[in-house]
Design an enzyme around this catalytic site. Structure first.
Site, PDB file in Angstrom:
ATOM      1  N   TYR A  11     -66.105 -73.653 -15.034  1.00 52.75           N
ATOM      2  CA  TYR A  11     -67.111 -72.678 -14.598  1.00 52.75           C
ATOM      3  C   TYR A  11     -67.483 -72.763 -13.126  1.00 52.75           C
ATOM      4  O   TYR A  11     -68.381 -72.063 -12.673  1.00 52.75           O
ATOM      5  CB  TYR A  11     -68.380 -72.842 -15.449  1.00 52.75           C
ATOM      6  CG  TYR A  11     -68.119 -72.544 -16.900  1.00 52.75           C
ATOM      7  CD1 TYR A  11     -67.853 -71.242 -17.309  1.00 52.75           C
ATOM      8  CD2 TYR A  11     -68.093 -73.565 -17.839  1.00 52.75           C
ATOM      9  CE1 TYR A  11     -67.570 -70.964 -18.638  1.00 52.75           C
ATOM     10  CE2 TYR A  11     -67.814 -73.292 -19.172  1.00 52.75           C
ATOM     11  CZ  TYR A  11     -67.555 -71.991 -19.560  1.00 52.75           C
ATOM     12  OH  TYR A  11     -67.283 -71.712 -20.860  1.00 52.75           O
ATOM     13  N   ASP A  51     -65.754 -72.029 -10.264  1.00 56.34           N
ATOM     14  CA  ASP A  51     -65.392 -70.895  -9.405  1.00 56.34           C
ATOM     15  C   ASP A  51     -66.377 -69.743  -9.582  1.00 56.34           C
ATOM     16  O   ASP A  51     -66.920 -69.211  -8.611  1.00 56.34           O
ATOM     17  CB  ASP A  51     -63.985 -70.371  -9.749  1.00 56.34           C
ATOM     18  CG  ASP A  51     -62.971 -71.491  -9.899  1.00 56.34           C
ATOM     19  OD1 ASP A  51     -62.596 -72.070  -8.881  1.00 56.34           O
ATOM     20  OD2 ASP A  51     -62.575 -71.786 -11.042  1.00 56.34           O
ATOM     21  N   TYR A  63     -66.703 -84.155 -17.810  1.00 54.25           N
ATOM     22  CA  TYR A  63     -65.470 -83.934 -18.562  1.00 54.25           C
ATOM     23  C   TYR A  63     -65.416 -85.007 -19.660  1.00 54.25           C
ATOM     24  O   TYR A  63     -66.245 -85.928 -19.666  1.00 54.25           O
ATOM     25  CB  TYR A  63     -64.264 -84.019 -17.618  1.00 54.25           C
ATOM     26  CG  TYR A  63     -64.436 -83.088 -16.422  1.00 54.25           C
ATOM     27  CD1 TYR A  63     -64.433 -81.705 -16.604  1.00 54.25           C
ATOM     28  CD2 TYR A  63     -64.648 -83.592 -15.141  1.00 54.25           C
ATOM     29  CE1 TYR A  63     -64.635 -80.843 -15.529  1.00 54.25           C
ATOM     30  CE2 TYR A  63     -64.849 -82.737 -14.052  1.00 54.25           C
ATOM     31  CZ  TYR A  63     -64.839 -81.365 -14.253  1.00 54.25           C
ATOM     32  OH  TYR A  63     -65.051 -80.511 -13.203  1.00 54.25           O
ATOM     33  N   GLN A  99     -76.893 -69.908 -16.530  1.00 59.73           N
ATOM     34  CA  GLN A  99     -76.948 -70.638 -15.260  1.00 59.73           C
ATOM     35  C   GLN A  99     -78.372 -70.729 -14.714  1.00 59.73           C
ATOM     36  O   GLN A  99     -78.777 -71.752 -14.160  1.00 59.73           O
ATOM     37  CB  GLN A  99     -76.033 -69.971 -14.224  1.00 59.73           C
ATOM     38  CG  GLN A  99     -75.790 -70.845 -13.021  1.00 59.73           C
ATOM     39  CD  GLN A  99     -75.104 -70.099 -11.889  1.00 59.73           C
ATOM     40  OE1 GLN A  99     -75.514 -69.009 -11.496  1.00 59.73           O
ATOM     41  NE2 GLN A  99     -74.052 -70.674 -11.351  1.00 59.73           N
ATOM     42  N   ARG A 158     -70.858 -82.612 -12.746  1.00 55.20           N
ATOM     43  CA  ARG A 158     -69.402 -82.663 -12.598  1.00 55.20           C
ATOM     44  C   ARG A 158     -68.949 -81.585 -11.612  1.00 55.20           C
ATOM     45  O   ARG A 158     -69.761 -80.764 -11.148  1.00 55.20           O
ATOM     46  CB  ARG A 158     -68.735 -82.471 -13.956  1.00 55.20           C
ATOM     47  CG  ARG A 158     -68.746 -81.045 -14.444  1.00 55.20           C
ATOM     48  CD  ARG A 158     -68.082 -80.884 -15.806  1.00 55.20           C
ATOM     49  NE  ARG A 158     -67.677 -79.501 -16.010  1.00 55.20           N
ATOM     50  CZ  ARG A 158     -67.340 -78.971 -17.157  1.00 55.20           C
ATOM     51  NH1 ARG A 158     -67.375 -79.701 -18.259  1.00 55.20           N
ATOM     52  NH2 ARG A 158     -66.972 -77.705 -17.239  1.00 55.20           N
ATOM     53  N   GLY A 159     -67.655 -81.562 -11.332  1.00 53.02           N
ATOM     54  CA  GLY A 159     -67.044 -80.455 -10.598  1.00 53.02           C
ATOM     55  C   GLY A 159     -67.629 -80.243  -9.224  1.00 53.02           C
ATOM     56  O   GLY A 159     -67.545 -81.103  -8.356  1.00 53.02           O
ATOM     57  N   GLU A 160     -68.295 -79.107  -9.039  1.00 55.31           N
ATOM     58  CA  GLU A 160     -68.711 -78.698  -7.709  1.00 55.31           C
ATOM     59  C   GLU A 160     -70.134 -78.130  -7.702  1.00 55.31           C
ATOM     60  O   GLU A 160     -71.003 -78.578  -6.971  1.00 55.31           O
ATOM     61  CB  GLU A 160     -67.712 -77.621  -7.238  1.00 55.31           C
ATOM     62  CG  GLU A 160     -68.139 -76.828  -6.071  1.00 55.31           C
ATOM     63  CD  GLU A 160     -67.086 -76.764  -4.990  1.00 55.31           C
ATOM     64  OE1 GLU A 160     -65.977 -77.281  -5.189  1.00 55.31           O
ATOM     65  OE2 GLU A 160     -67.407 -76.194  -3.927  1.00 55.31           O
ATOM     66  N   SER A 220     -72.554 -77.884 -10.196  1.00 54.35           N
ATOM     67  CA  SER A 220     -73.653 -78.666 -10.773  1.00 54.35           C
ATOM     68  C   SER A 220     -73.996 -79.839  -9.856  1.00 54.35           C
ATOM     69  O   SER A 220     -75.147 -80.287  -9.813  1.00 54.35           O
ATOM     70  CB  SER A 220     -73.305 -79.147 -12.190  1.00 54.35           C
ATOM     71  OG  SER A 220     -72.068 -79.825 -12.202  1.00 54.35           O
TER      72      SER A 220
END
Ligand code: TRH
Length: 374
Positions: free
Chosen positions: A17, A19, A191, A252, A268-270, A272
């Protein structure tokens, strides 16, 4: 900015999610805080629907919160606006690029977040494309001379209001019981991770009652393995001092409430990761792992900057814990060590917001850049 320009944001959903999370937030801030006309082209309306439930995945074209949302297909026919933003270097439809040759919009590639120092050299640089147009790289980062991080104009005010209020209404809206008084609250977004089991053991042994909130998603398989039972949104299970609540994946706009509610957030990711920083609470980042292992360099670069002013004990404890989480191997001691300098970690997380503010907000920086070009 006085001038109202037409902005086109392109998003191709690769995985997860991040991107669409970034693209949607960018669209919202440009529209609501800078009164710009925004179109968002996205190739996966179901992903947008998960974050923004008002989205109808069956509609090719719709307006959501004053943002025009269009299904992105390779044969898209649309006239380019004044500014074209491709999120994370996604490929623009060829017809659209053809038209850009004559309309000559300002073309931006909004890049992935990074705190590696090379982004300072590349941020804001134009790169000549085969079609003769310049494309400028814009980097979200926590370093000076970069784009900074996105944040809504009223975010910190809303955060303060939420933190200073009781959260009854929101908790009951999403079907959560009142937290146990004086409990330690943790949100979990990551993850799949084998280190969750030893961590659950540690939390079960905590002196303080521990409320753990896990929105439905990839990590649930690791929680199910620990409890040896299927888990779904609405379930609460207990082990020792730990109560684990499974939440639905939140819209969101509501995910921030969860970050603000908790004492510690796993992200995680970007996107959040960025929200956790603005939440002003300690966090642990599960970085998106890449096959070439380049994510370790990225993780360490961010840690260097984030922890530069932390005292050595707190810095080491946070480093060890975050490294263990990303290696998916954690011992009970890592959790105990993280809790020891807890007051320093909470103070630091709060004051980190001042550092982010000093960089300027990403959309404000972007609008300023565009204004210098029109
Ligand atoms: O979903 P992600 O893992 O996305 C990742 C990253 O963007 C990564 O850089 C990219 O390369 C990879 O995908 C393909 O994590 P991220 O970036 O945190 O995005 C999650 C979004 O979901 C973010 O906007 C927060 C939001 N969210 C909710 O809206 N509700 C929820 O309940 C939760 C847990 C998250």
């Amino acid at each position: 900015m006085q001038t109202q320009l037409n902005w086109d944001i392109f998003c191709s959903v690769i995985d997860n999610y991040g991107d669409i999370g970034v693209s949607w937030r960018l669209a919202k801030i440009l529209r609501h805080d800078f009164q710009q006309n925004v179109r968002l082209f996205v190739d996966d309306l179901n992903a947008l629907h998960t974050l923004v439930p008002e989205t109808d995945p069956l509609l090719n074209q719709q307006v959501i919160g004053q943002i025009e949302v269009q299904n992105l297909t390779p044969n898209l026919s649309a006239r380019p606006g004044d500014v074209v933003i491709e999120a994370f270097g996604c490929v623009l439809p060829s017809d659209f690029v053809e038209q850009m040759k004559t309309s000559k919009p300002i073309w931006i590639n909004l890049e992935y977040f990074s705190a590696e120092t090379w982004v300072q050299d590349f941020h804001g640089l134009p790169s000549k494309q085969a079609n003769g147009l310049d494309k400028t790289f814009f980097f979200p980062s926590v370093l000076a001379h970069t784009g900074g991080l996105m944040r809504e104009a009223d975010l910190l005010q809303r955060r303060a209001q939420f933190i200073n209020s009781d959260h009854h209404a929101w908790l009951s809206e999403i079907g959560l019981p009142e937290p146990i008084p004086n409990s330690f609250k943790i949100s979990l977004f990551a993850y799949e991770n084998n280190a969750l089991s030893p961590l659950f053991d540690s939390w079960a042994q905590n002196k303080q009652p521990t409320e753990v909130y896990l929105p439905q998603g990839r990590l649930i398989s690791s929680a199910q393995a620990y409890f040896n039972q299927p888990l779904k949104a609405g379930d609460t299970v207990q082990q020792g001092q730990m109560r684990l609540h499974i939440l639905p994946f939140l819209p969101q706009a509501q995910y921030d409430y969860l970050l603000w509610l908790c004492d510690l957030n796993f992200v995680r990711g970007e996107e959040s990761l960025v929200r956790a920083q603005w939440a002003g609470k300690p966090f642990v980042w599960h970085i998106y792992p890449t096959e070439d292992q380049a994510h370790w360099t990225k993780l360490n670069a961010f840690f260097e900057v984030y922890s530069a002013t932390l005292n050595p004990a707190a810095r080491q404890a946070l480093y060890d814990f975050q490294a263990g989480w990303n290696h998916q191997q954690l011992e009970h001691q890592a959790w105990c060590s993280l809790m020891q300098p807890w007051p320093s970690l909470t103070e630091h997380a709060e004051s980190w917001i001042n550092h982010l503010e000093s960089l300027g907000e990403l959309c404000a920086n972007l609008v300023k850049f565009i204004k210098s070009k029109v």
